[in-house]
Motif scaffolding. Structure first.
Motif, PDB file in Angstrom:
ATOM      1  N   GLN A  29       1.100  -1.052   0.089  1.00 13.22           N
ATOM      2  CA  GLN A  29       0.038  -0.187   0.449  1.00 13.22           C
ATOM      3  C   GLN A  29       0.894   1.362  -0.333  1.00 13.22           C
ATOM      4  OE1 GLN A  29      -2.932  -0.428   3.626  1.00 13.22           O
ATOM      5  NE2 GLN A  29      -3.440  -2.365   2.973  1.00 13.22           N
ATOM      6  N   VAL A  30       1.689   1.403   0.384  1.00 19.06           N
ATOM      7  CA  VAL A  30       2.830   1.914   0.943  1.00 19.06           C
ATOM      8  C   VAL A  30       3.327   2.572  -0.508  1.00 19.06           C
ATOM      9  CG1 VAL A  30       4.595   2.812   1.909  1.00 19.06           C
ATOM     10  CG2 VAL A  30       3.022   2.112   3.193  1.00 19.06           C
ATOM     11  N   ILE A  69      -3.658  13.493  -9.950  1.00 19.98           N
ATOM     12  CA  ILE A  69      -2.855  15.084 -10.362  1.00 19.98           C
ATOM     13  C   ILE A  69      -2.931  14.979 -11.981  1.00 19.98           C
ATOM     14  CG2 ILE A  69      -1.311  15.870 -10.669  1.00 19.98           C
ATOM     15  CD1 ILE A  69      -0.132  15.350  -8.250  1.00 19.98           C
ATOM     16  N   ILE A  70      -3.006  14.096 -12.423  1.00 21.36           N
ATOM     17  CA  ILE A  70      -2.890  13.657 -14.050  1.00 21.36           C
ATOM     18  C   ILE A  70      -4.699  13.756 -14.452  1.00 21.36           C
ATOM     19  CG2 ILE A  70      -3.076  12.109 -15.755  1.00 21.36           C
ATOM     20  CD1 ILE A  70      -0.263  11.152 -14.969  1.00 21.36           C
ATOM     21  N   LEU A 126       1.939   6.645  -6.231  1.00 22.31           N
ATOM     22  CA  LEU A 126       1.228   5.574  -7.840  1.00 22.31           C
ATOM     23  C   LEU A 126       0.169   6.758  -8.056  1.00 22.31           C
ATOM     24  CD1 LEU A 126       1.258   5.286 -11.091  1.00 22.31           C
ATOM     25  CD2 LEU A 126       0.896   3.108  -9.732  1.00 22.31           C
ATOM     26  N   GLU A 127      -0.941   6.593  -6.882  1.00 21.56           N
ATOM     27  CA  GLU A 127      -1.893   6.991  -6.884  1.00 21.56           C
ATOM     28  C   GLU A 127      -2.429   8.511  -7.210  1.00 21.56           C
ATOM     29  OE1 GLU A 127      -5.946   6.794  -3.831  1.00 21.56           O
ATOM     30  OE2 GLU A 127      -4.406   5.386  -2.596  1.00 21.56           O
TER      31      GLU A 127
END
Length: 352
Positions: A4-5, A16-17, A10-11
């Motif tokens: 998860q860390v 943002i994108i 990436l999440e």
């Protein structure tokens, strides 16, 4: 937790994108005069996307984890209805203040749709945003639950394997000590030799058996030493043939003591104190398969004989199911004349 860390950056990048694209579209389709950017016009156009952002993250960080995940769906729906009405009315008020209504289009003089049509359009778009937020949050929770389930399953399997190994060690030692005890009564020299051989075997059992997998070459050496230990107590009317086609430097990983119970079983039930007996052991490795085939004369114990409780073969079956599910075949049969017992175990080594 570590996974998860690692996935957190990436999440964040995806968020943002995605919002960069949403806020970039008005800029791309905005009318320009002499390549001069009308920032006031752009800001007016981004109010609606900004309302989507508010609804998305209010649900993402507050409503979904605190209400929906807490099994309060009624509150979740009510709070979202209130949020939709507030945001929807706010958009209408802002548009009336900043974008005065135009009754006719300048091109064909046709009247614009009534304001409630735009209100409904905005509400539908906001509902879609809420659904998207819930879908993303639910998928993330599902991944977390699946990861936790796999970790729990892995821990359970490791605990069960450890328990099986702990049961197998005393069982193996008990059978070997019984053989040495039988030697003491008629040949003390062989008994002493057997104790020395046993000490070698115990090094493997106590240290290598604590690992889930060991090199096949080392396991083959252990099997060979065990067979030699068993030979000490045999009489001349027992024939033991072994063929071990395993390279001493074989690095193929194998579960420790996975074959030893099969060999123990052959020495238990394949030897008669009065009749000629035989044991043939074949252990080989070919390409991507390990084969252990044991054939022995069949002299089953009577019901009063408690020397063989059968725990060894039960442990083998359980370990195979845990360590090699779908990657093994184990055939056990008695010959048609009832004089031979055949056990053939084929394993496909797993990539570690």
């Amino acid at each position: 937790m570590k996974q998860q860390v690692n996935s957190r950056p990436l999440e964040i990048l995806i968020h943002i994108i995605s919002w960069g694209i949403v806020f970039g579209l008005p800029f791309i389709f905005m009318e320009r005069e002499s390549n001069i950017i009308d920032w006031a016009s752009y800001l007016r156009r981004t109010v609606v996307p900004f309302s989507f952002l508010i609804v998305f993250y209010v649900n993402y960080f507050i409503f979904i984890p605190r209400l929906l995940f807490s099994e309060q769906p009624r509150k979740y729906i009510i709070y979202n209805i209130i949020l939709l009405v507030v945001i929807g009315l706010g958009l209408q008020v802002w548009q009336e203040i900043k974008v005065p209504p135009i009754n006719f289009r300048p091109d064909n003089k046709r009247p614009l749709p009534p304001q409630w049509v735009f209100f409904i359009r905005d509400i539908v778009s906001l509902i879609f945003t809420i659904g998207l937020s819930a879908a993303i949050r639910m998928s993330g929770r599902w991944r977390e639950s699946e990861t936790a389930r796999r970790e729990a399953e892995k821990s359970r399997t490791e605990a069960e394997l450890k328990n099986l190994r702990n049961q197998l060690n005393p069982h193996f030692l008990l059978n070997t000590l019984n053989n040495i005890y039988a030697l003491i009564s008629f040949d003390t020299d062989k008994a002493q030799q057997a104790v020395q051989e046993l000490s070698k075997l115990l090094r493997h059992v106590l240290y290598d058996n604590q690992q889930t997998y060991v090199p096949l070459g080392k396991e083959a050496d252990f099997i060979q030493n065990y067979i030699e230990l068993m030979r000490i107590r045999l009489t001349n009317n027992v024939s033991v043939e072994t063929q071990i086609d395993i390279r001493s430097d074989s690095k193929t990983n194998i579960a420790p003591l996975i074959f030893i119970s099969l060999i123990e079983n052959a020495f238990k039930h394949g030897i008669s104190p009065t009749e000629p007996s035989f044991i043939r052991i074949l252990l080989s490795e070919h390409k991507n398969e390990i084969c252990c085939e044991i054939t022995n004369s069949y002299h089953p114990k009577n019901k009063m004989d408690k020397s063989g409780s059968g725990i060894g073969l039960e442990q083998v079956q359980k370990r195979l199911e845990l360590l090699y599910p779908g990657h093994y075949t184990w055939k056990k049969q008695i010959s048609e004349d009832g004089k031979e017992y055949i056990s053939k175990l084929n394993l496909t080594p797993l990539t570690i």
